[in-house]
Each structure stands twice: as C-alpha cells, then as structure tokens.
Motif scaffolding. Structure first.
Motif, PDB file in Angstrom:
ATOM      1  N   ASN A  35      -1.286   1.883  -4.492  1.00 51.72           N
ATOM      2  CA  ASN A  35      -0.453   0.702  -4.262  1.00 51.72           C
ATOM      3  C   ASN A  35       0.858   0.851  -5.026  1.00 51.72           C
ATOM      4  O   ASN A  35       1.013   1.766  -5.831  1.00 51.72           O
TER       5      ASN A  35
ATOM      6  N   VAL B  34      -4.388   6.743  11.574  1.00 52.38           N
ATOM      7  CA  VAL B  34      -4.625   7.506  10.347  1.00 52.38           C
ATOM      8  C   VAL B  34      -5.672   6.770   9.509  1.00 52.38           C
ATOM      9  O   VAL B  34      -5.665   5.545   9.410  1.00 52.38           O
TER      10      VAL B  34
ATOM     11  N   TYR C 249     -14.390   2.693   2.609  1.00 51.38           N
ATOM     12  CA  TYR C 249     -13.377   3.216   3.533  1.00 51.38           C
ATOM     13  C   TYR C 249     -13.978   3.903   4.758  1.00 51.38           C
ATOM     14  O   TYR C 249     -13.514   3.700   5.876  1.00 51.38           O
TER      15      TYR C 249
ATOM     16  N   VAL D  75      -3.741   3.749  -9.413  1.00 56.80           N
ATOM     17  CA  VAL D  75      -4.447   2.619 -10.031  1.00 56.80           C
ATOM     18  C   VAL D  75      -5.606   3.074 -10.928  1.00 56.80           C
ATOM     19  O   VAL D  75      -5.530   2.941 -12.140  1.00 56.80           O
ATOM     20  N   HIS D  76      -6.665   3.562 -10.338  1.00 52.82           N
ATOM     21  CA  HIS D  76      -7.829   3.943 -11.155  1.00 52.82           C
ATOM     22  C   HIS D  76      -7.514   5.130 -12.053  1.00 52.82           C
ATOM     23  O   HIS D  76      -6.593   5.889 -11.796  1.00 52.82           O
TER      24      HIS D  76
ATOM     25  N   THR E 216     -15.318   1.192   7.054  1.00 53.49           N
ATOM     26  CA  THR E 216     -14.330   0.453   7.850  1.00 53.49           C
ATOM     27  C   THR E 216     -13.802   1.311   8.997  1.00 53.49           C
ATOM     28  O   THR E 216     -13.533   0.823  10.081  1.00 53.49           O
TER      29      THR E 216
ATOM     30  N   PHE F 202      -7.390   6.691   5.847  1.00 52.25           N
ATOM     31  CA  PHE F 202      -7.377   7.151   4.448  1.00 52.25           C
ATOM     32  C   PHE F 202      -8.699   6.815   3.774  1.00 52.25           C
ATOM     33  O   PHE F 202      -9.399   5.888   4.181  1.00 52.25           O
TER      34      PHE F 202
ATOM     35  N   GLY G  43       0.846  -1.189   0.000  1.00 50.82           N
ATOM     36  CA  GLY G  43       0.000   0.000   0.000  1.00 50.82           C
ATOM     37  C   GLY G  43       0.879   1.236   0.000  1.00 50.82           C
ATOM     38  O   GLY G  43       1.979   1.231   0.575  1.00 50.82           O
TER      39      GLY G  43
HETATM   40 FE1  HDD Z   1      -8.217  -0.629  -0.249  1.00 54.96          FE
HETATM   41  C1  HDD Z   1      -7.154  -0.082   2.917  1.00 54.96           C
HETATM   42  C2  HDD Z   1      -5.271   0.629  -1.479  1.00 54.96           C
HETATM   43  C3  HDD Z   1      -9.098  -1.641  -3.405  1.00 54.96           C
HETATM   44  C4  HDD Z   1     -11.254  -1.472   0.898  1.00 54.96           C
HETATM   45  N1  HDD Z   1      -6.542   0.122   0.573  1.00 54.96           N
HETATM   46  C5  HDD Z   1      -6.277   0.270   1.894  1.00 54.96           C
HETATM   47  C6  HDD Z   1      -4.997   0.848   2.078  1.00 54.96           C
HETATM   48  C7  HDD Z   1      -4.448   1.035   0.837  1.00 54.96           C
HETATM   49  C8  HDD Z   1      -5.438   0.584  -0.120  1.00 54.96           C
HETATM   50  C9  HDD Z   1      -3.101   1.619   0.522  1.00 54.96           C
HETATM   51  C10 HDD Z   1      -4.340   1.137   3.413  1.00 54.96           C
HETATM   52  C11 HDD Z   1      -4.524   2.565   3.811  1.00 54.96           C
HETATM   53  C12 HDD Z   1      -3.800   2.821   5.113  1.00 54.96           C
HETATM   54  O1  HDD Z   1      -2.564   2.828   5.092  1.00 54.96           O
HETATM   55  O2  HDD Z   1      -4.489   2.976   6.116  1.00 54.96           O
HETATM   56  N2  HDD Z   1      -7.334  -0.588  -2.056  1.00 54.96           N
HETATM   57  C13 HDD Z   1      -6.174   0.064  -2.378  1.00 54.96           C
HETATM   58  C14 HDD Z   1      -6.014   0.094  -3.814  1.00 54.96           C
HETATM   59  C15 HDD Z   1      -7.076  -0.565  -4.342  1.00 54.96           C
HETATM   60  C16 HDD Z   1      -7.914  -0.976  -3.248  1.00 54.96           C
HETATM   61  C17 HDD Z   1      -4.865   0.765  -4.536  1.00 54.96           C
HETATM   62  C18 HDD Z   1      -7.413  -0.813  -5.770  1.00 54.96           C
HETATM   63  C19 HDD Z   1      -7.170   0.000  -6.709  1.00 54.96           C
HETATM   64  N3  HDD Z   1      -9.852  -1.452  -1.084  1.00 54.96           N
HETATM   65  C20 HDD Z   1     -10.043  -1.752  -2.410  1.00 54.96           C
HETATM   66  C21 HDD Z   1     -11.414  -2.168  -2.619  1.00 54.96           C
HETATM   67  C22 HDD Z   1     -12.028  -2.096  -1.408  1.00 54.96           C
HETATM   68  C23 HDD Z   1     -11.033  -1.659  -0.459  1.00 54.96           C
HETATM   69  C24 HDD Z   1     -12.017  -2.580  -3.954  1.00 54.96           C
HETATM   70  C25 HDD Z   1     -13.454  -2.399  -1.039  1.00 54.96           C
HETATM   71  C26 HDD Z   1     -14.460  -2.180  -1.803  1.00 54.96           C
HETATM   72  N4  HDD Z   1      -9.019  -0.842   1.604  1.00 54.96           N
HETATM   73  C27 HDD Z   1     -10.313  -1.150   1.827  1.00 54.96           C
HETATM   74  C28 HDD Z   1     -10.698  -1.087   3.294  1.00 54.96           C
HETATM   75  C29 HDD Z   1      -9.371  -0.604   3.934  1.00 54.96           C
HETATM   76  C30 HDD Z   1      -8.419  -0.507   2.758  1.00 54.96           C
HETATM   77  C31 HDD Z   1     -11.293  -2.316   3.828  1.00 54.96           C
HETATM   78  C32 HDD Z   1      -8.822  -1.394   5.113  1.00 54.96           C
HETATM   79  C33 HDD Z   1      -8.412  -0.393   6.136  1.00 54.96           C
HETATM   80  C34 HDD Z   1      -8.872   0.872   5.632  1.00 54.96           C
HETATM   81  O3  HDD Z   1      -9.527   0.704   4.437  1.00 54.96           O
HETATM   82  O4  HDD Z   1      -8.752   1.951   6.169  1.00 54.96           O
HETATM   83  O5  HDD Z   1     -11.724  -0.201   3.482  1.00 54.96           O
END
Ligand code: HDD
Length: 712
Positions: free
Chosen positions: A151, A339, A365, A224-225, A368, A341, A134
């Motif tokens: 990412n 933090v 996001y 990415v997007h 969560t 995001f 990430g």
């Molecule tokens: Fe995500 C965390 C990046 C698809 C749902 N995501 C999270 C973090 C990163 C990304 C860097 C960590 C942020 C931090 O340091 O706190 N995620 C991506 C990228 C994606 C991606 C680059 C595709 C292009 N993510 C994605 C999808 C979903 C999520 C399709 C749900 C529909 N992502 C989450 C989450 C998280 C998360 C579950 C877990 C902790 C958080 O959000 O804060 O909501």
C-alpha cells in the motif's frame, strides 16, 4: 505515435510472452469464435422482414451470449485500479542478504506489472477518494513470479487478519442503502474504528494528505509487514520494503480532491496513462530496512505488529534498485482486471514472518481469485503466467489451457520416469526458512501488540503545521458526517490518547466537550471469556519523538516532471511568449495546456494560430498545478469578461498554487479577488519561465496566509 514508440521499449520478456495471446483486428476479416467469417454483424436472422428472430441464428446467439457474460465480480477491496508494465533494475549484487535472483547482479532487469488502486470504492468510483492506495507489483523473475502486494501507507488498521472482513464491512458503503460511494462509510466505519484502538496509527495516515496523492507517481509504497530475506546459506534478515518515488511525495488539498472527483474522476488513471504515453516514465527506487535476526526484540514495538513502522531514524532504508513503468496495457480487462496478486507468491530468497495479518493474507488471496477469475487455472491467464516454465501434476479445472502430455499426473511415479523432478535448493528449489516454533494452541494476542498510540502520536507530531492542520480538518470532515453522537464522542476520546491538542481541535469542530477523555476500556476486541482489562492498550512512548521522513514535505523530489500547467489565453495573446513557456515546461517533463473561452483555435498577437486544449467550460483549475497568464492585453480583456476565467485564477490561488502573470495579462489578474492582496505570495509578475519552474518544483506555496480567504 507516442504509444507506438512506447511499444518499442527495451526488451521485456513478459511483453514477448503476452504477444503470444495478443490479437489485432486491423486489416482483418471479421469471424465468429469458431473462425467462420461473418457476413452480416448488424441484422439478426428473422422469419420474414418484420417477423421474429430465429433460434437458429448462431451469429446472434454467440454475440449476445458472450456479451451477457463479459463481467466478472470486481475485487472485494481494491476494485478500482490501473496498471502498467515496466521493469525492475537491480543496483548491485545483493546475494549476501538474499538469494533472490532479481537482486543478484548490477543492472539486471526483471519485467514487472504494477497495479495501483483505491481500496473502498467500487470499480467505477473516483480516483480522488480519501483512501489508502494499493501498490501491487508483480515481478516476472527468472525464478518465477514474485508479488509485492503493498500500500502507499506502511501500517494497517488491524493486527489480525481475522478482523479483515469486519473492517471491510465497516468501511464499505452501509448495508441497507449502499451509501456512501467512494469514501469510507460514515457511522459504520467510525463505529468500528472507535472500538478498535489498534487502528489509530493507520487512522492518522488515512486522515493525512497521504490519502489524497497528487499523482500515483508521487506516492511512496510499502510492503507493510516485516518479511524475511534469506541468503543461500539459509541466513535470514527481517526486512521492510519501501518504494520511493523519483518525483517526490506530493498531494492535493481535500477541497481540490472533492472537486477533482467531479471534474475528472479518472484523474490518477489519466495522469499515469499520459505520463507513459508522453515518455515521462514514472519511477521509484526500491529500498529495504534490514534487521538482523538477533535484533528482533531490540525495538520498543513488536516487529510482527503490522500497525508499526520501523522509524527510518532507527533503521535507514538501503536502496537496492529502481522500477520504471514504461508501457501501458493493451487491454484493461485482459491485463489490469485479470491480474491476480498474492503476497504468498514469493521466490527463493524471500520468506514470511509470523505477522498474524500476513499469515491470514496468505490464505485470502488465492481464495478470492477462485471466485473472481472462476477457478484454479487463473495462473494460466497470460498476465498471470510466469515467464519461467511450469511443470507439475496439477490437472483439469475450468478453462484449463495447458495440454499436459503423458500418462502420469502424480508423484512419485515410475511411468513418467519420475518427472517432473523436484529441484534441489542449489538448482533454484524453494526451501522455507527454518524457524523454531513452539507453544500452546491458543487464540490470544501477545502483550507486545498492546501499544496502540505511541506511533500514532509519533506520526502526528512529526508532521509540519500545515499537515497537522489538514489532519484536523480531515477528522472534522469525516467525523462531521457521522450521524451518531456517541461515535463522534468515542472518537474524540480516542484522539486524546494520540495528542490532546489534536483532540481539542477536532472536538471544537464537532461541537463536543473538548476535555472528554474516556477511561479504559477502549479496546473491545478480545475473547468472550477474557478479562477486558487484560486487553487494554498500554500507554507506551516511542523511543524517538519525531521522525522527519513521516512528513510528505521531507521528500520533495526534484524538478517538475508530471506537473500540469494551465495557460489562460485568448485572441491577441503573445504567441511567442506562450511558445517560450511551453518549450521550457516540456523540457522539464511537464505538460502545459492552452485554456481559452472556446475550443478550436485562437490567434496570437503576431497572427499565428494557436490550438486550444480546453475551453473554460470543460476544465477547471483543480486539474492543474500552476497557472500562467501570458502577455496580451486583448486576450486578458476578453478573458476577464468571463467569470470562470477569474474564478480559475482565484481558485488556483486558494489552493496554494503558483501563478505567473506577464505584461497585459495583469489586466485579468486585477479582476481577481486574490489581487486585493498587494503583495501576494507565490504570484510572479514578468519574471520569466525559470523562476516559475523553480517555484512549481516546490509544489505549493503553503506560506500564503490569505489563500483560504478567497471565496470561491
Ligand atoms: Fe489485501 C487485494 C494490499 C491486507 C485480502 N490487497 C489487495 C490489493 C492490494 C492489497 C494492493 C489489490 C491487488 C490488485 O491490484 O489486484 N492488503 C493489502 C495490504 C494489506 C492487506 C498492504 C495489509 C498489510 N488484504 C489484507 C488482508 C486480507 C486481504 C488482511 C484478508 C485476510 N486483499 C485481500 C483480498 C484482495 C486484496 C480480498 C481483493 C482482491 C484480491 O485480493 O485479489 O484477497
């Protein structure tokens, strides 16, 4: 000292903001959470010297209750991470393409907090797992917070957010026994992937060396997007975001990665922390690929499909600024863990597209954070609050910090004079980009999303031979861990659509019939009533055959900043020479460590004391980028008596690292297995620091044909 120095970094308005909540107990009296001074923090209040603890003991109760509640749920993905503060600097005025104020002026600095992470592993897992990293940046702009949540790979496994829970369930440790840790699951992950051809492009990236970076500051970042940039006239460009590391893109080998995971699971975290403490601030340039609205359909892939890149040959990256990380957090939990995001935290000038993965993320996001941080007031947590004022009618909720004054908490109102007012666009009000949308309400996927192999192929075929070989080995390793034969076969079948030679090599390693190529259907992801044939991948070809930038080796960066060099030394070593090398390496921003038979001090040939950084028992060659054996026969003779010193050199040789051997140090070298080669590539004898430094800048000597023959 250095840490203190770092705190004096140029103004950073977010750090000033955080100081309002910073506490430092040094020189202070201990008090409880009610501010009452504590007289005894060690003994509970008991009835008699050997009697039971009294319920009345509020000191004990408070201390224990807080402790009992000091954990929060870890992130469902990206649980293991590390963050740092810094700034973003715009290289110019880009208001022609975006009204985002952080890009409006040359030299304008905006504070940032950046968090890197692995995806699958738990919070306490290892940094060197084969995984996506990430790369999330929170910009504290003067128009509110903007989060670029990306990412280190520019594509994703799936095209639609609806499948994210399935992907994550498949990749995380298996449901029954929670095995394996800090790796993608074996049977469940590959079962899912082998039924999901849209993941093949991403699989190529994850099986490449991109998934095992040498350092977080040696990896690229991607949004990415496809997003949008919108200017003040409301004109929009499609945009892909890139971070390009100043230190170039470099990785470790898979064998090293596995060993590092045991030797130092905090390898990346430590590297980032130490680089900042030592003043070698990690830096990335920020760039965009811009596509005019009218060109939306000119590519042989859909811009809304997150499993596709825009090759840089088609649209070059325009560099707009740089990010420097120059300050470590004061408190891991308060900053890095709390933090929050969100790709939906955007500022005027940045907007979304209809990428179905992005659209789903825009929901997930906040949702969560509500469970992770305990309620809707997480934006008030110091690390999350903007440096701009916040005025709205939101009230209440767990842990509310803001004390809103006045009677009104609704709009429109007359009682509060209509406040807070809405902002006109000219005054910074966010106005969504106007896009014409028309259509039936359906669950379907556009035909333009059905090409799953052309870019997987492009990626594989754009790699150097060495990198292709690593992909083959990674697939053999990962699929070799899969218990069910039918899953392995399905995967090999899928690979034949990427590149037949790749599939054959992997098949050979797995003992599978190499000509196995399945007929359709490959795709199992469609509505229950659909005809599967309508959902099968098209066999499209990429408009270009190779994209040089997809190889890590196309971006070597300059110099050796951030590299670690081991100096094997013992009593009798040439102290003057050690100093000469150490100074030369330090001047270039690299670290060198003295490694000896024991901790403490050794005595150089001239009698000077030299501090030992690590004994051989506490470190390993996999934690270093290169090795120096300085002059000193006595030192070499002592070291060669210890097989770990010999193994240290042999292992470094096996992992393609540069080695410098001087004078009497050759006595130690002569004891290695590698020395059987009379003309070893990448080993320098008595050549001085200059040659050694130039070589380290190349990272590894991949031309060393006999490297993997070394039996360590
Ligand atoms: Fe995500 C965390 C990046 C698809 C749902 N995501 C999270 C973090 C990163 C990304 C860097 C960590 C942020 C931090 O340091 O706190 N995620 C991506 C990228 C994606 C991606 C680059 C595709 C292009 N993510 C994605 C999808 C979903 C999520 C399709 C749900 C529909 N992502 C989450 C989450 C998280 C998360 C579950 C877990 C902790 C958080 O959000 O804060 O909501």
């Amino acid at each position: 000292m250095d840490a203190e120095k770092n705190k004096e970094k140029p103004e950073n308005s977010k750090i000033d903001d955080l100081y309002m909540n910073t506490e430092d107990g040094s020189g202070e009296v201990m008090s409880n959470n009610q501010g009452v001074r504590v007289n005894d923090d060690h003994n509970s209040l008991t009835a008699g010297e050997r009697g039971p603890t009294l319920l009345e003991d509020f000191q004990f109760r408070e201390k224990m209750t807080h402790f009992d509640h000091e954990r929060i749920p870890e992130r469902i993905v990206h649980a293991r991470g590390e963050g740092a503060h810094g700034f973003f600097e715009s290289y110019g005025d880009f208001s022609e393409i975006t009204r985002a104020s952080f890009l409006s002026e040359k030299g304008k600095r905006t504070p940032v907090f950046t968090r890197f992470s692995t995806v699958a592993g738990f919070k306490g897992s290892t940094d060197l797992a084969r995984d996506v990293r990430g790369f999330a940046v929170k910009f504290y702009t003067d128009e509110g917070n903007y989060d670029l949540v990306g990412n280190n790979m520019p594509v994703f496994f799936i095209q639609d957010a609806m499948k994210f829970p399935d992907l994550v369930h498949a990749v995380k440790p298996e449901q029954d026994n929670e095995i394996p840790q800090a790796a993608s699951a074996h049977d469940t992950f590959w079962d899912f992937i082998s039924l999901m051809p849209e993941s093949m492009h991403m699989i190529m990236w994850v099986m490449s060396d991109r998934a095992i970076p040498r350092s977080l500051s040696m990896m690229e970042g991607f949004g990415v997007h496809t997003f949008r940039f919108v200017n003040s006239k409301g004109e929009s460009h499609f945009v892909k975001f890139h971070w390009k590391p100043k230190l170039g893109t470099h990785s470790v080998t898979w064998e090293e990665a596995q060993k590092i995971s045991g030797q130092d699971p905090d390898f990346h975290r430590r590297d980032l922390w130490e680089a900042i403490e030592n003043g070698n601030f990690p830096e990335w340039e920020f760039g965009v690929q811009l596509v005019e609205e009218k060109d939306e359909h000119k590519f042989d892939f859909d811009l809304l499909d997150p499993t596709k890149i825009i090759p840089e040959e088609l649209v070059p990256v325009k560099i707009l600024g740089r990010m420097v990380l120059n300050r470590n957090p004061d408190n891991f939990f308060a900053e890095t863990e709390q933090v929050a995001f969100h790709p939906g935290h955007v500022v005027p000038g940045i907007d979304f597209t209809n990428d179905p993965l992005l659209q789903g993320r825009l929901f997930s996001y906040t949702d969560t954070q509500l469970i992770r941080l305990g309620g809707p007031n997480f934006a008030e947590i110091p690390i999350n609050r903007p440096i701009t004022p916040v005025h709205n009618n939101q009230r209440g909720g767990y842990m509310r910090q803001t004390i809103n004054r006045g009677k009104g908490s609704y709009s429109p109102n007359q009682i509060s004079g209509g406040c807070p007012f809405q902002a006109k666009m000219a005054d910074g009000g966010f106005v969504s980009h106007q896009e014409k949308v028309e259509g039936y309400k359906i669950r379907n996927r556009s035909k333009s999303f059905m090409d799953h192999f052309s870019q997987a192929k492009l990626f594989y075929e754009s790699q150097t031979e060495v990198e292709q070989d690593h992909i083959v080995k990674a697939l053999r390793f990962e699929l070799g861990k899969v218990g069910r034969e039918e899953i392995r076969e399905r995967m090999v079948g899928m690979l034949t659509y990427v590149n037949e030679s790749l599939a054959k090599k992997v098949a050979l390693g797995l003992g599978i019939n190499p000509i196995f190529k399945p007929d359709m259907p490959l795709n199992h992801s469609f509505p229950a009533d659909a005809n599967p044939a309508d959902y099968q991948p098209t066999e499209a070809k990429s408009s270009i055959e190779k994209s040089e930038k997809l190889s890590l080796m196309a971006s070597p960066g300059k110099g050796i900043q951030g590299r670690s060099i081991a100096i094997l030394a013992n009593d009798g070593v040439d102290g003057g020479q050690v100093e000469l090398y150490q100074d030369a390496l330090k001047n270039e921003g690299a670290n060198s460590k003295i490694i000896s038979l024991h901790s403490g001090w050794i005595t150089g040939a001239e009698g000077a004391k030299i501090k030992v950084d690590h004994s051989l028992a506490t470190t390993s060659s996999v934690l270093f980028d290169a090795v120096l054996v300085p002059d000193g026969l006595q030192s070499a003779e002592a070291l060669k008596e210890d097989s770990t010193a010999i193994r240290f050199l042999d292992e470094a040789y096996r992992h393609y690292k540069f080695i410098a051997v001087n004078g009497g140090g050759s006595d130690l070298w002569a004891s290695t297995y590698a020395s059987k080669n009379s003309d070893p590539k990448g080993v320098f004898f008595d050549e001085g620091p200059g040659t050694f430094i130039d070589a380290i800048a190349k990272h590894r000597i991949w031309e060393r044909e006999d490297a993997e023959k070394i039996p360590v």
